[in-house]
Scaffold this motif. Structure first.
Motif, short mmCIF file in Angstrom:
data_model
loop_
_atom_site.label_atom_id
_atom_site.label_comp_id
_atom_site.label_asym_id
_atom_site.label_seq_id
_atom_site.Cartn_x
_atom_site.Cartn_y
_atom_site.Cartn_z
N GLN A 48 2.90 15.86 60.15
CA GLN A 48 3.57 15.67 58.87
C GLN A 48 4.32 16.95 58.49
O GLN A 48 3.82 18.05 58.75
CB GLN A 48 2.54 15.36 57.77
CG GLN A 48 1.88 14.00 57.91
CD GLN A 48 2.87 12.87 57.74
OE1 GLN A 48 3.70 12.90 56.84
NE2 GLN A 48 2.80 11.89 58.62
N PRO A 49 5.48 16.82 57.86
CA PRO A 49 6.20 18.04 57.46
C PRO A 49 5.54 18.76 56.29
O PRO A 49 4.85 18.13 55.48
CB PRO A 49 7.57 17.51 57.04
CG PRO A 49 7.38 16.08 56.73
CD PRO A 49 6.21 15.59 57.53
N THR A 50 5.73 20.05 56.20
CA THR A 50 5.31 20.83 55.05
C THR A 50 6.46 20.86 54.05
O THR A 50 7.61 20.58 54.41
CB THR A 50 4.99 22.28 55.43
OG1 THR A 50 6.15 22.83 56.03
CG2 THR A 50 3.84 22.37 56.40
N SER A 51 6.17 21.20 52.81
CA SER A 51 7.27 21.38 51.85
C SER A 51 6.93 22.60 51.00
O SER A 51 6.78 22.51 49.80
CB SER A 51 7.45 20.14 50.99
OG SER A 51 6.24 19.85 50.33
N ASP A 52 6.79 23.74 51.66
CA ASP A 52 6.44 24.99 50.99
C ASP A 52 7.59 25.97 51.20
O ASP A 52 7.76 26.49 52.31
CB ASP A 52 5.13 25.51 51.62
CG ASP A 52 4.72 26.86 51.03
OD1 ASP A 52 5.51 27.45 50.27
OD2 ASP A 52 3.61 27.32 51.35
#
Ligand code: HEM
Length: 156
Positions: free
Chosen positions: A35-39
């Motif tokens: 899953q992608p990160t969004s940080d």
């Protein structure tokens, strides 16, 4: 209506310039294996998309020249590999890409990769991240995303 759209995309997607054709497969971000990160702090620590691209270029350069694993890369399509590794890392690190490659099991199934090969690649990745001055905490966030893929890459 999603399925016909996927099939059309597979059937009519042209082979990118400089790459060899591969057997058709269903394109999906799920193939990226994480899953992608969004940080935004994480992406900044990687120096954005340009930093990601530099890390992948160094990783591939080190790996094709690495006597421990260079045989595995011989006669493979390194243009495609470079493009898709950049896409995959860009997707996972939330830098705004979609991943258009195969899933990890199918991409590696005929390569005979062993645990030692995987460890050598991770060492090269650590060297590439260090050369980009990606801080250790941000290196570890990416490595944690890759760790579960080992079971699909390494042959048992
Ligand atoms: C978690 C670890 C790994 C990740 C995330 C990864 C990622 C990828 C990606 C995105 C592709 C392109 C898929 C496609 O062509 O559709 C690929 C292909 C490939 N990988 Fe990996 N890989 C990993 C481990 C390894 C290891 C350990 C080796 C060898 C030491 C390796 C060697 C290759 C080769 C030679 C190809 C090209 C296969 C072909 O063109 O048929 N990979 N990998």
């Amino acid at each position: 209506m999603i399925l016909p759209a996927v099939l059309l995309a597979v059937q009519f997607s042209a082979t990118p310039q400089g790459e060899e054709p591969v057997a058709a497969y269903a394109v999906s971000n799920a193939n990226a294996g994480a899953q992608p990160t969004s940080d935004p702090r994480l992406l900044a620590a990687w120096h954005g998309r340009a930093g990601i691209n530099r890390v992948i270029d160094t990783l591939i350069d080190l790996s094709v020249a690495d006597p421990r694993i260079s045989d595995i890369f011989r006669n493979q399509d390194q243009v495609r590999l470079r493009r898709l590794l950049k896409e995959q890392f860009c997707y996972i690190l939330g830098a705004g890409c979609d991943y258009s490659g195969r899933n990890m099991r199918n991409a590696h199934k005929d390569l005979g990769i062993q645990t030692a090969d995987m460890n050598a690649l991770v060492e090269n990745l650590q060297a590439a991240m260090a050369a980009e001055k990606v801080p250790i905490w941000a290196q570890n966030r990416l490595l944690a995303k890759l760790a579960p893929m080992r079971k699909d890459v390494v042959e048992r």
